[in-house]
Write an enzyme that holds these catalytic residues in place. Structure first.
Site, PDB file in Angstrom:
ATOM      1  N   GLU A  34       0.710  -0.819   0.047  1.00 13.73           N
ATOM      2  CA  GLU A  34       0.440  -0.195   0.524  1.00 13.73           C
ATOM      3  C   GLU A  34       1.051   1.421  -0.049  1.00 13.73           C
ATOM      4  OE1 GLU A  34      -3.146   0.529  -0.584  1.00 13.73           O
ATOM      5  OE2 GLU A  34      -2.550   3.047   0.023  1.00 13.73           O
ATOM      6  N   GLY A  39      -6.986   0.970   3.153  1.00 20.13           N
ATOM      7  CA  GLY A  39      -8.124   0.977   3.481  1.00 20.13           C
ATOM      8  C   GLY A  39      -9.236   1.168   1.885  1.00 20.13           C
ATOM      9  N   GLY A  40      -7.840   1.967   1.168  1.00 20.84           N
ATOM     10  CA  GLY A  40      -7.987   2.640   0.210  1.00 20.84           C
ATOM     11  C   GLY A  40      -9.092   4.387  -0.279  1.00 20.84           C
ATOM     12  N   THR A  41      -9.897   4.023  -1.374  1.00 16.18           N
ATOM     13  CA  THR A  41     -11.162   5.262  -1.784  1.00 16.18           C
ATOM     14  C   THR A  41     -11.498   4.642  -0.422  1.00 16.18           C
ATOM     15  OG1 THR A  41     -10.030   4.984  -3.913  1.00 16.18           O
ATOM     16  CG2 THR A  41     -11.683   6.398  -3.048  1.00 16.18           C
ATOM     17  N   CYS A  42     -13.104   3.862  -0.586  1.00 12.12           N
ATOM     18  CA  CYS A  42     -14.086   3.998  -0.242  1.00 12.12           C
ATOM     19  C   CYS A  42     -13.496   4.159   1.078  1.00 12.12           C
ATOM     20  CB  CYS A  42     -14.421   2.286   0.579  1.00 12.12           C
ATOM     21  SG  CYS A  42     -15.986   2.142   0.932  1.00 12.12           S
ATOM     22  N   HIS A 441     -45.314  -4.966   8.164  1.00 10.08           N
ATOM     23  CA  HIS A 441     -46.250  -4.105   7.884  1.00 10.08           C
ATOM     24  C   HIS A 441     -45.674  -3.085   9.324  1.00 10.08           C
ATOM     25  CE1 HIS A 441     -49.083  -0.374   7.878  1.00 10.08           C
ATOM     26  NE2 HIS A 441     -49.709  -0.764   9.396  1.00 10.08           N
TER      27      HIS A 441
HETATM   28  C1  LIG Z   1     -16.761  10.427  -2.952  1.00 12.51           C
HETATM   29  C2  LIG Z   1     -17.295   8.971  -3.216  1.00 12.51           C
HETATM   30  C3  LIG Z   1     -17.675   8.123  -3.093  1.00 12.51           C
HETATM   31  C4  LIG Z   1     -18.168   7.048  -2.496  1.00 12.51           C
HETATM   32  N1  LIG Z   1     -19.451   5.981  -2.202  1.00 12.51           N
HETATM   33  C5  LIG Z   1     -19.248   4.816  -2.566  1.00 12.51           C
HETATM   34  C6  LIG Z   1     -20.829   4.188  -2.248  1.00 12.51           C
HETATM   35  O1  LIG Z   1     -22.002   4.718  -1.168  1.00 12.51           O
HETATM   36  N2  LIG Z   1     -21.339   3.132  -2.544  1.00 12.51           N
HETATM   37  C7  LIG Z   1     -20.083   2.411  -3.591  1.00 12.51           C
HETATM   38  O2  LIG Z   1     -19.927   1.296  -3.663  1.00 12.51           O
HETATM   39  N3  LIG Z   1     -19.023   2.490  -3.720  1.00 12.51           N
HETATM   40  C8  LIG Z   1     -18.727   4.107  -3.194  1.00 12.51           C
HETATM   41  N4  LIG Z   1     -17.430   5.016  -4.307  1.00 12.51           N
HETATM   42  C9  LIG Z   1     -16.517   4.052  -5.332  1.00 12.51           C
HETATM   43  C10 LIG Z   1     -15.556   3.201  -4.169  1.00 12.51           C
HETATM   44  O3  LIG Z   1     -15.035   4.281  -3.327  1.00 12.51           O
HETATM   45  C11 LIG Z   1     -14.580   2.475  -4.755  1.00 12.51           C
HETATM   46  O4  LIG Z   1     -15.405   1.640  -6.343  1.00 12.51           O
HETATM   47  C12 LIG Z   1     -14.079   1.184  -4.170  1.00 12.51           C
HETATM   48  O5  LIG Z   1     -13.009   2.062  -3.010  1.00 12.51           O
HETATM   49  C13 LIG Z   1     -13.643  -0.002  -4.731  1.00 12.51           C
HETATM   50  O6  LIG Z   1     -12.203   0.435  -5.007  1.00 12.51           O
HETATM   51  P1  LIG Z   1     -10.572  -0.329  -5.202  1.00 12.51           P
HETATM   52  O7  LIG Z   1     -10.742  -1.330  -4.871  1.00 12.51           O
HETATM   53  O8  LIG Z   1     -10.959  -0.408  -6.861  1.00 12.51           O
HETATM   54  O9  LIG Z   1      -9.582   0.703  -4.820  1.00 12.51           O
HETATM   55  P2  LIG Z   1      -9.333   1.655  -4.187  1.00 12.51           P
HETATM   56  O10 LIG Z   1      -9.970   1.860  -3.090  1.00 12.51           O
HETATM   57  O11 LIG Z   1      -9.745   2.585  -5.161  1.00 12.51           O
HETATM   58  O12 LIG Z   1      -7.861   1.910  -3.223  1.00 12.51           O
HETATM   59  C14 LIG Z   1      -6.835   1.378  -4.283  1.00 12.51           C
HETATM   60  C15 LIG Z   1      -5.761   1.478  -3.118  1.00 12.51           C
HETATM   61  O13 LIG Z   1      -4.643   1.407  -3.916  1.00 12.51           O
HETATM   62  C16 LIG Z   1      -2.852   2.183  -3.194  1.00 12.51           C
HETATM   63  N5  LIG Z   1      -2.468   2.065  -4.598  1.00 12.51           N
HETATM   64  C17 LIG Z   1      -2.492   2.486  -6.387  1.00 12.51           C
HETATM   65  N6  LIG Z   1      -1.447   2.913  -6.537  1.00 12.51           N
HETATM   66  C18 LIG Z   1      -0.637   1.891  -6.121  1.00 12.51           C
HETATM   67  C19 LIG Z   1       0.405   1.172  -5.984  1.00 12.51           C
HETATM   68  N7  LIG Z   1       1.604   1.397  -6.988  1.00 12.51           N
HETATM   69  N8  LIG Z   1       1.027   1.011  -5.129  1.00 12.51           N
HETATM   70  C20 LIG Z   1       0.709   0.745  -4.056  1.00 12.51           C
HETATM   71  N9  LIG Z   1      -0.758   0.948  -4.092  1.00 12.51           N
HETATM   72  C21 LIG Z   1      -0.961   1.759  -4.976  1.00 12.51           C
HETATM   73  C22 LIG Z   1      -4.047   2.995  -3.353  1.00 12.51           C
HETATM   74  O14 LIG Z   1      -3.802   3.425  -2.237  1.00 12.51           O
HETATM   75  C23 LIG Z   1      -5.002   2.736  -2.586  1.00 12.51           C
HETATM   76  O15 LIG Z   1      -5.088   2.394  -1.566  1.00 12.51           O
HETATM   77  C24 LIG Z   1     -17.541   6.160  -4.001  1.00 12.51           C
HETATM   78  C25 LIG Z   1     -16.087   6.481  -4.461  1.00 12.51           C
HETATM   79  C26 LIG Z   1     -16.260   7.904  -4.157  1.00 12.51           C
HETATM   80  C27 LIG Z   1     -15.575   8.579  -5.022  1.00 12.51           C
END
Ligand SMILES: Cc1cc2nc3c(=O)[nH]c(=O)nc-3n(C[C@H](O)[C@H](O)[C@H](O)COP(=O)(O)OP(=O)(O)OC[C@H]3O[C@@H](n4cnc5c(N)ncnc54)[C@H](O)[C@@H]3O)c2cc1C
Length: 459
Positions: A34, A39-42, A441
Site C-alpha cells: 500500500e 483501506g483505499g478510497t472507500c 407492516h
Molecule cells: C466520494 C466517493 C463516494 C463513494 N461512495 C460509494 C458508496 O457509497 N458505495 C460504493 O459502493 N462505492 C462508493 N464509492 C466508490 C468506492 O470508493 C470504490 O469503488 C471502492 O473503493 C473500490 O475501490 P478499489 O477496491 O478498486 O480500490 P481503492 O479503494 O481505490 O484502493 C486502491 C488502493 O491502492 C493503492 N495504490 C494505488 N496505486 C498503488 C501502487 N502503485 N502501489 C501501492 N498501492 C497503490 C491506493 O493508495 C489505494 O489505497 C465512492 C467513491 C467516491 C470517490
C-alpha cells in the site's frame, strides 16, 4: 536477493485485503503493498466519510424541519464544521486502522508500505526491494479525474479527497459534475448550511438513469435550495477577488456563477499510469483501465486485476465481488464469472435511489415485451408517517418469462428495499413469487408486492 512470495497484492482497496488474508490463510506466502492509506478510497475518501458526513447533514436537515413534527428546537440550526469533520475523521480512523491491524496481524502475510511498480511480469519493485511471485493481483483503484478546463490551473479547487480536510463551511460551493459523487456532496453541504450550485454540461442530472429519475432528483435538490445549472457548455474557472468565477454558458445569460469553493466531481481515472504496466506487458484500454476476462485475468497469465481499475464496476460491492470471484476460482476451483452478477448500486442523496438491473430506457431499447409498475412514495404509509414522501418506485418485468428486468426505488430506504427485488432476480424466480410474499407492516418493503400486483404493459 529478491524476496520471493507465492502471491503479491498491489493496493489495499476493497478486494486486496480480503484476498490477501484469504490467500495467506490458505497457505500461500503472501505480500500486500500500500502506497498511502490502508483501506483505499472507500474507507478514506469515498463511501465511509461521505456517508458519515451525510449523517450529520441529515441531522441538520431534520432539526430544521423539527416544527413539522411538532418538536421545538432552540434557535437557528447550524453545523459546527470542525465537530462534523472530527466525527467523520474518527469513523474513518477506526476503519483505516482496522484494515491496517488486520493485515499486519495476519500470519504468513507481509505488508509493504510504498509505491509498487512492475519490473517484469513476475517482479514488482517497492522502494529498494524487488518482490517476486507467480501470482500477482492488482487492486490499485482510481482517483478523481481533473478535467482540462480553461483557467483551472489558476484557481484552488477541491476533489473528493481534498474536501475531506475542510473544517469550515464554504459560503458558496460550486460542484462541477451532476452525477453520483457530485450530488451527494451538493446535498450534504447544502444541508450543512452552504449555498450550493451544481453545474453539468449535459441536459440533465445523472444522465445514465431514466429521465423521470433525473427529473425527480433535480426537483428534490432544488426543493432544498440547490441551484442546478444544466447545459453548461462552456465551463471555465477564473480567480476573482479571492473567489472563483465558474463560467457556464458561452452566449446566453447567466454566463457564470461566483463562489467561494469549487469541487470537481467529473468522474474517476484508474491508477495505472505509474504502475509500470508496459514492463509486464499488461494491456489497458484507451482510458487506462486494465483489460480483464470474465474471471478477472489480465492479458498476462498469473496476473489479475480487481476493483475499479478493471473498469468492470466502480463500487465497493463490485470490488468485493471481484475478490469473491477470484478467490473462489483459485481456491475452490469454482467457475464464478463477472457476468453472473446483476448491476446494482445506490445514489446516496436523501431520499436515496436504489437501483437494480436495467433502466426503463434500456428495456425499451432492447425492444422486448415488458410490464411496468410504478408507485409514488406518497402511497407508502411509512413515508407519510415520516413526512418524507418524495420519489417513486418503478419495476420492469419481462412479459414472456415474468422475470424482473430492473427496478429503481427513489425514496426513503430505497437503498435497502431494492434488495428484496435484487434477491428475486438472483434467484431467477418470476416476479409473482415476490408479488405473493407477505411483507411486514409498516415498512416501505410492504408496498413492493402491491406494486407488482399492478403491472401494465410497457408501451
Ligand atoms: C466520494 C466517493 C463516494 C463513494 N461512495 C460509494 C458508496 O457509497 N458505495 C460504493 O459502493 N462505492 C462508493 N464509492 C466508490 C468506492 O470508493 C470504490 O469503488 C471502492 O473503493 C473500490 O475501490 P478499489 O477496491 O478498486 O480500490 P481503492 O479503494 O481505490 O484502493 C486502491 C488502493 O491502492 C493503492 N495504490 C494505488 N496505486 C498503488 C501502487 N502503485 N502501489 C501501492 N498501492 C497503490 C491506493 O493508495 C489505494 O489505497 C465512492 C467513491 C467516491 C470517490
Amino acid at each position: 536477493m529478491n524476496a520471493r512470495f507465492d502471491s503479491i497484492i498491489i493496493g489495499t482497496g476493497q478486494s486486496g485485503p480480503s484476498l490477501a488474508v484469504r490467500l495467506a490463510k490458505a497457505g500461500r506466502k503472501t505480500a500486500i503493498i500500500e502506497r498511502k492509506l490502508f483501506g483505499g478510497t472507500c474507507v478514506n475518501t469515498g463511501c465511509i466519510p461521505t456517508k458519515t458526513l451525510i449523517a450529520s447533514a441529515r441531522v441538520a436537515y431534520l432539526a430544521r424541519r423539527a416544527t413539522d413534527f411538532g418538536v421545538i428546537v432552540g434557535g437557528p440550526v447550524r453545523a459546527d464544521m470542525s465537530r462534523v469533520k472530527a466525527r467523520k475523521d474518527e469513523v474513518v480512523r477506526r476503519s483505516n486502522e482496522g484494515v491496517e491491524r488486520w493485515l499486519k496481524n495476519t500470519p504468513n502475510l507481509t505488508v509493504y508500505e510504498g509505491h509498487a511498480r512492475f519490473e517484469s511480469p513476475g517482479t514488482v519493485r517497492v522502494g529498494g526491494e524487488l518482490l517476486e511471485a507467480d501470482e500477482i493481483f492488482i487492486n490499485v483503484g482510481g482517483r478523481a479525474h481533473v478535467p482540462d478546463l480553461p483557467g483551472l490551473n489558476q484557481v484552488a479547487y477541491l476533489t473528493n479527497s481534498t474536501i475531506m480536510d475542510l473544517d469550515t463551511l464554504p459560503e458558496h460551493l460550486v460542484v462541477v459534475g451532476g452525477s453520483y459523487v457530485g450530488l451527494e456532496f451538493a446535498q450534504m453541504y447544502r444541508r450543512l448550511g452552504a449555498a450550493v450550485t451544481v453545474v453539468d454540461m449535459g441536459p440533465r442530472l445523472i444522465a445514465r438513469e431514466d429521465e423521470e429519475v433525473s427529473a425527480a432528483i433535480k426537483e428534490i435538490l432544488e426543493s432544498e435550495g440547490i441551484h442546478v445549472r444544466l447545459d453548461a457548455e462552456c465551463i471555465t474557472a477564473e480567480p476573482r477577488d479571492g473567489r472563483v468565477a465558474v463560467g457556464l454558458r458561452c452566449e446566453d445569460e447567466p454566463r457564470e456563477v461566483e463562489a467561494s469553493h469549487l469541487l470537481l466531481a467529473v468522474g474517476r481515472r484508474p491508477n495505472t499510469d505509474d504502475l509500470g504496466l508496459a514492463k509486464a506487458n499488461i494491456k489497458t484500454d484507451a482510458r487506462g483501465y486494465i483489460e480483464v476476462d470474465d474471471e478477472l485475468r489480465t492479458s498476462v497469465p498469473g496476473i489479475w486485476a480487481l476493483g475499479d481499475v478493471n473498469g468492470r464496476g466502480a463500487f465497493t460491492h463490485t470490488s468485493y465481488n471481484d475478490y469473491e470471484i477470484v478467490a473462489a476460482n483459485l481456491l475452490e476451483n469454482a467457475k464464478r464469472r463477472v457476468t453472473d452478477r446483476i448491476q446494482a448500486y445506490a445514489l446516496y442523496i436523501d431520499p436515496p435511489l436504489g437501483r437494480a438491473g436495467m433502466t426503463e430506457r434500456e428495456v425499451r431499447a432492447a425492444a422486448r415485451p415488458a410490464l411496468i409498475g410504478r408507485m409514488p412514495m406518497t402511497r407508502v404509509g411509512r413515508a407519510r408517517e415520516r413526512s418524507e414522501t418524495q420519489g417513486f418506485m418503478k419495476v420492469l418485468v419481462d412479459a414472456a418469462t415474468e422475470k424482473i428486468l430492473g427496478a429503481a426505488i427513489l425514496g426513503i430506504e430505497g437503498d435497502e428495499v431494492i434488495h428484496s427485488i435484487l434477491d428475486v432476480m438472483y434467484a431467477d424466480a418470476p416476479y409473482t413469487v415476490l408479488r405473493r410474499a407477505m411483507h411486514i407492516h409498516p415498512t416501505v418493503s410492504e408496498l413492493v408486492p402491491t406494486l407488482l400486483g399492478d403491472m401494465e404493459p410497457l408501451h
